[in-house]
Design a protein around this motif. Structure first.
Motif, PDB file in Angstrom:
ATOM      1  N   LYS A  92       0.909  -1.245   0.100  1.00 28.12           N
ATOM      2  CA  LYS A  92       0.040  -0.099   0.016  1.00 28.12           C
ATOM      3  C   LYS A  92       0.559   1.111  -0.035  1.00 28.12           C
ATOM      4  O   LYS A  92       0.618   2.211  -0.838  1.00 28.12           O
ATOM      5  N   GLN A 102      -5.612   1.812  -6.994  1.00 24.87           N
ATOM      6  CA  GLN A 102      -5.521   0.208  -6.983  1.00 24.87           C
ATOM      7  C   GLN A 102      -5.693  -0.382  -8.278  1.00 24.87           C
ATOM      8  O   GLN A 102      -5.316  -0.930  -8.719  1.00 24.87           O
ATOM      9  N   GLU A 120      -4.016  -5.671  -0.106  1.00 22.16           N
ATOM     10  CA  GLU A 120      -3.568  -4.757   0.476  1.00 22.16           C
ATOM     11  C   GLU A 120      -3.988  -4.466   1.798  1.00 22.16           C
ATOM     12  O   GLU A 120      -3.545  -3.874   2.821  1.00 22.16           O
TER      13      GLU A 120
END
Length: 170
Positions: A92, A102, A120
């Motif tokens: 992340k 993302q 994540e």
């Protein structure tokens, strides 16, 4: 002497014909063939076939012994690669440092955005191939070398801890 059929060491060896081959065998194996004098439980087949040479028999016995030998498959494995414990935050942070969403990362890795989100969040362990893709794309290291741990039975002299032992300690 060694039985040419089963490989056992035996004091009693007898010459018999088994499927047309002359072998020196132990008492237990002699029942599978016909003795050289014509007696035995099985009729002699292919009497004209040539017997297998002693070198071939020895080679087969050695090959059988090699196959039967146990080997330690973990002997050469001192270290292995394992996923780091805080992989989710590392991924992340690296993605955010590159100002990527993302969805953008998922598109570059040819993965679904939901997979990236789950990884994540720590809800899913990434596969080995995904770990390699993430390491390459984000320039991070997600694996670490872990040394193999000897089994506890060898460290404690062969005595293993039982459930009863745990209850006594408590």
């Amino acid at each position: 002497m060694i039985c040419e059929m089963c490989g056992k060491k035996s004091e009693w060896i007898k010459t018999v014909f088994i499927e047309g081959t002359e072998l020196k065998v132990c008492k237990e194996c002699s029942k599978f063939g016909e003795s050289a004098d014509g007696t035995g439980s099985h009729a002699k087949k292919n009497a004209a076939s040539a017997p297998v040479s002693r070198a071939v028999v020895n080679e087969r016995l050695e090959a059988r012994e090699r196959r039967m030998r146990t080997r330690d498959v973990y002997k050469d494995m001192d270290t292995s690669e394992d996923l780091i414990p805080d992989y989710a935050s590392v991924i992340k942070d690296a993605r955010r440092a590159r100002n990527m969403k993302q969805e953008d990362l998922a598109a570059k890795l040819n993965e679904k955005a939901t997979i990236i989100a789950k990884v994540e969040n720590g809800d899913m362990l990434p596969s080995d191939s995904l770990v390699k893709k993430l390491e390459k794309e984000l320039g991070i290291k997600l694996t670490e070398k872990v040394s193999s741990i000897a089994s506890s039975s060898s460290a404690s002299g062969g005595k293993t801890l039982t459930l009863g032992d745990l209850i006594k300690k408590g």
